[in-house]
Design a protein around this motif. Sequence first.
Motif, PDB file in Angstrom:
ATOM      1  N   GLY A 416      16.740  49.360  48.847  1.00  0.00           N
ATOM      2  CA  GLY A 416      16.004  48.106  48.881  1.00  0.00           C
ATOM      3  C   GLY A 416      14.991  48.066  50.006  1.00  0.00           C
ATOM      4  O   GLY A 416      13.847  47.610  49.833  1.00  0.00           O
ATOM      5  N   LEU A 417      15.388  48.544  51.162  1.00  0.00           N
ATOM      6  CA  LEU A 417      14.493  48.585  52.312  1.00  0.00           C
ATOM      7  C   LEU A 417      13.304  49.505  52.047  1.00  0.00           C
ATOM      8  O   LEU A 417      12.159  49.186  52.401  1.00  0.00           O
ATOM      9  CB  LEU A 417      15.276  49.070  53.541  1.00  0.00           C
ATOM     10  N   ALA A 418      13.540  50.628  51.407  1.00  0.00           N
ATOM     11  CA  ALA A 418      12.458  51.577  51.125  1.00  0.00           C
ATOM     12  C   ALA A 418      11.398  50.948  50.230  1.00  0.00           C
ATOM     13  O   ALA A 418      10.192  51.073  50.496  1.00  0.00           O
ATOM     14  CB  ALA A 418      13.032  52.842  50.483  1.00  0.00           C
ATOM     15  N   ASP A 419      11.813  50.266  49.177  1.00  0.00           N
ATOM     16  CA  ASP A 419      10.844  49.652  48.268  1.00  0.00           C
ATOM     17  C   ASP A 419      10.114  48.487  48.926  1.00  0.00           C
ATOM     18  O   ASP A 419       8.912  48.282  48.709  1.00  0.00           O
ATOM     19  CB  ASP A 419      11.543  49.200  46.988  1.00  0.00           C
ATOM     20  N   LEU A 420      10.829  47.704  49.718  1.00  0.00           N
ATOM     21  CA  LEU A 420      10.185  46.611  50.443  1.00  0.00           C
ATOM     22  C   LEU A 420       9.113  47.153  51.387  1.00  0.00           C
ATOM     23  O   LEU A 420       7.986  46.639  51.432  1.00  0.00           O
ATOM     24  CB  LEU A 420      11.231  45.824  51.229  1.00  0.00           C
ATOM     25  N   ASN A 421       9.440  48.188  52.134  1.00  0.00           N
ATOM     26  CA  ASN A 421       8.483  48.723  53.098  1.00  0.00           C
ATOM     27  C   ASN A 421       7.264  49.349  52.430  1.00  0.00           C
ATOM     28  O   ASN A 421       6.163  49.338  53.003  1.00  0.00           O
ATOM     29  CB  ASN A 421       9.166  49.748  54.005  1.00  0.00           C
ATOM     30  N   LEU A 422       7.429  49.900  51.248  1.00  0.00           N
ATOM     31  CA  LEU A 422       6.270  50.455  50.550  1.00  0.00           C
ATOM     32  C   LEU A 422       5.195  49.383  50.363  1.00  0.00           C
ATOM     33  O   LEU A 422       3.998  49.644  50.533  1.00  0.00           O
ATOM     34  CB  LEU A 422       6.691  51.023  49.191  1.00  0.00           C
ATOM     35  N   VAL A 423       5.618  48.188  50.013  1.00  0.00           N
ATOM     36  CA  VAL A 423       4.667  47.097  49.793  1.00  0.00           C
ATOM     37  C   VAL A 423       4.187  46.518  51.117  1.00  0.00           C
ATOM     38  O   VAL A 423       2.982  46.337  51.338  1.00  0.00           O
ATOM     39  CB  VAL A 423       5.303  45.988  48.925  1.00  0.00           C
ATOM     40  N   ARG A 424       5.095  46.261  52.013  1.00  0.00           N
ATOM     41  CA  ARG A 424       4.765  45.539  53.246  1.00  0.00           C
ATOM     42  C   ARG A 424       3.997  46.382  54.255  1.00  0.00           C
ATOM     43  O   ARG A 424       3.080  45.893  54.921  1.00  0.00           O
ATOM     44  CB  ARG A 424       6.056  45.024  53.878  1.00  0.00           C
ATOM     45  N   ASN A 425       4.349  47.662  54.373  1.00  0.00           N
ATOM     46  CA  ASN A 425       3.783  48.470  55.444  1.00  0.00           C
ATOM     47  C   ASN A 425       2.272  48.607  55.377  1.00  0.00           C
ATOM     48  O   ASN A 425       1.612  48.715  56.413  1.00  0.00           O
ATOM     49  CB  ASN A 425       4.421  49.865  55.437  1.00  0.00           C
ATOM     50  N   ARG A 426       1.702  48.621  54.183  1.00  0.00           N
ATOM     51  CA  ARG A 426       0.252  48.803  54.095  1.00  0.00           C
ATOM     52  C   ARG A 426      -0.502  47.602  54.661  1.00  0.00           C
ATOM     53  O   ARG A 426      -1.713  47.673  54.881  1.00  0.00           O
ATOM     54  CB  ARG A 426      -0.161  49.039  52.648  1.00  0.00           C
ATOM     55  N   ALA A 427       0.190  46.468  54.846  1.00  0.00           N
ATOM     56  CA  ALA A 427      -0.450  45.274  55.382  1.00  0.00           C
ATOM     57  C   ALA A 427      -0.240  45.122  56.882  1.00  0.00           C
ATOM     58  O   ALA A 427      -0.815  44.217  57.490  1.00  0.00           O
ATOM     59  CB  ALA A 427       0.065  44.026  54.664  1.00  0.00           C
ATOM     60  N   LEU A 428       0.554  45.997  57.475  1.00  0.00           N
ATOM     61  CA  LEU A 428       0.891  45.852  58.885  1.00  0.00           C
ATOM     62  C   LEU A 428      -0.185  46.467  59.771  1.00  0.00           C
ATOM     63  O   LEU A 428      -0.738  47.526  59.464  1.00  0.00           O
ATOM     64  CB  LEU A 428       2.238  46.506  59.180  1.00  0.00           C
ATOM     65  N   ALA A 429      -0.440  45.816  60.892  1.00  0.00           N
ATOM     66  CA  ALA A 429      -1.408  46.351  61.841  1.00  0.00           C
ATOM     67  C   ALA A 429      -0.911  47.655  62.441  1.00  0.00           C
ATOM     68  O   ALA A 429      -1.697  48.575  62.709  1.00  0.00           O
ATOM     69  CB  ALA A 429      -1.681  45.316  62.934  1.00  0.00           C
ATOM     70  N   ASP A 430       0.394  47.787  62.651  1.00  0.00           N
ATOM     71  CA  ASP A 430       0.979  48.996  63.223  1.00  0.00           C
ATOM     72  C   ASP A 430       2.331  49.254  62.581  1.00  0.00           C
ATOM     73  O   ASP A 430       3.383  48.861  63.110  1.00  0.00           O
ATOM     74  CB  ASP A 430       1.136  48.853  64.740  1.00  0.00           C
ATOM     75  N   PRO A 431       2.348  49.926  61.430  1.00  0.00           N
ATOM     76  CA  PRO A 431       3.629  50.159  60.733  1.00  0.00           C
ATOM     77  C   PRO A 431       4.643  50.920  61.568  1.00  0.00           C
ATOM     78  O   PRO A 431       5.855  50.749  61.370  1.00  0.00           O
ATOM     79  CB  PRO A 431       3.197  50.974  59.508  1.00  0.00           C
ATOM     80  N   THR A 432       4.192  51.739  62.500  1.00  0.00           N
ATOM     81  CA  THR A 432       5.149  52.526  63.284  1.00  0.00           C
ATOM     82  C   THR A 432       6.053  51.646  64.134  1.00  0.00           C
ATOM     83  O   THR A 432       7.192  52.025  64.439  1.00  0.00           O
ATOM     84  CB  THR A 432       4.416  53.534  64.194  1.00  0.00           C
ATOM     85  N   THR A 433       5.557  50.477  64.527  1.00  0.00           N
ATOM     86  CA  THR A 433       6.376  49.581  65.355  1.00  0.00           C
ATOM     87  C   THR A 433       6.792  48.314  64.612  1.00  0.00           C
ATOM     88  O   THR A 433       7.758  47.656  65.010  1.00  0.00           O
ATOM     89  CB  THR A 433       5.608  49.173  66.622  1.00  0.00           C
ATOM     90  N   GLN A 434       6.063  47.957  63.545  1.00  0.00           N
ATOM     91  CA  GLN A 434       6.321  46.681  62.873  1.00  0.00           C
ATOM     92  C   GLN A 434       7.108  46.813  61.579  1.00  0.00           C
ATOM     93  O   GLN A 434       7.570  45.809  61.037  1.00  0.00           O
ATOM     94  CB  GLN A 434       4.994  45.975  62.583  1.00  0.00           C
TER      95      GLN A 434
END
Length: 542
Positions: A416-434
Amino acid sequence: MKNSMNYIKQFRKLVLVPAVLVAMVISSCSDIIETSPYSSIDENAAFSTASLCELSVNGMYEAAQRGYYNGAGRGYPLGAAFVEQGDCRGEDVVNIYAFYQYTYEGTYSTGTANNVWYWSDTYRLINRANIVLEGAQKAADNGVLTQEKADEYKGEALAFRAIAHFELLMHFARPYKDTPGATHMGVPYRKLPNNTPANIEENAAQGRHTVAECYQWILEDLNQAESLLPAKAGRSGKAAVTRWTKQAAAAIKSRVYLHMYDWANVITEANKFKTGGVYAGTVGLTTTPNGSFASLGYNTTENVFSIEQSSTNNPTVNGALASQYKRRQLVCISPIVWRLGTWLPDDLRRTSAVMTAAGTVDANAMVFTVGTGAVRFTNKYKDEVGYSDGSPVIRYAEVLLNAAEAYARQNNVTAGLADLNLVRNRALADPTTQAYTAASFADNVALLGAILDERRIEFIMEGRRWPDIHRLQFCPYFPINGIPAKLANAMPANADFTLGTPYTGALGITAKPYSDSRFLWPLPAIETDANPVLAAQQNPGY
């Protein structure tokens, strides 16, 4: 008033309109019955040549895209109206003027135009689908079409019939989980075309099927459609996303199963698109949040199915998404969702330096502000002159979030976390920390809460809020009791959009509990007046 014989003659040619309009014609003494598939072609000729068959199928798409509203297009049911009604029934937008006030405030009646035409035009689409189902096979039997081509057309018709009934259930019936076995009333599931007096009579007297029956037939239609339709690779240009494909049918099934709380099958449909799946590599997320809305929403990797619009054929100034949400600024994003704690201040879907501009709109913006104020409007729909943005029916981001939710509810935090992050991470200013990690959540329920928030953020102004409110009435962890409270019907104050804390300001429209009759739209009076069976099955309170 025309005599009855003339009506009979009209009815014999009635191929693309629901029986509800019969009553409208008789009561208004005006001839609004559509007697031809798309461009004045008699029913008997509509499937007599390959080109006329294609024209009839195009007419089915036109019925989904444009609708009929007092002689003009308004985008019912899938051209724009499902987005606008789905947004305005929820709390994450603010209706500023009077245009959607009945929907927004829940003051509809059996004669409210939006409800009436949503019902009528959706059954109009269903009728066109049934005509194509019958006509395409006759054309194949007569050697006009190859069986392969007829099957393709039938697949498109089955998919439209399924999604049309599903959309009706969202507004006129209570959710799947309302009763054990979903034995409560749904909507009439119409499988017969209005092309013979006997069929017209049967449809005109049809009652409501149970919600369980409706979902069963929706899935049967979608399963058959998927087997008959071509894959995206078999379509060229815009048609890869604006005509039904196998991928589109599978994606919609993931949505249907989500409403049934059938988590295993949500995952099964979503896995078709992932590594090792039958549709792996055929769709994917765009690299930026705005990417799916670039090129007016056509020909992106993320777009699974949209309804095509053009400058010469669209829901018009009173229906087109870029007209309503951008040029006319009739509906804005609500501070309720804008100030949601899980929506990070520097998220690319709203950051002023990247995604917004005061007074002007950056080409890459998904949100814009007006003048020197701070009221937020969507910029997902770009063409405020020609109204040619596609209406987004389903994106791959939704398939992923459907799967993420299903995994979370099954206590599979990793998937569940993997699929959520696929969508959310592209919108983050800094995915490595956020980016979220497993440590971000105490358990799978906390993860589920983040997924539900992400749906509100990702699909804002795409019409998905009401379907989520509808199905979450019975969520054991994050239930929504009825229709949430929302801001008053008016331009919200600029200060309401200040970030830092959740919105705690005035809510001018009180919540309506699930038991309130206004949770559902009433069956239109023009239908119940003509059909005593449905009159006895009217939604309570109307």
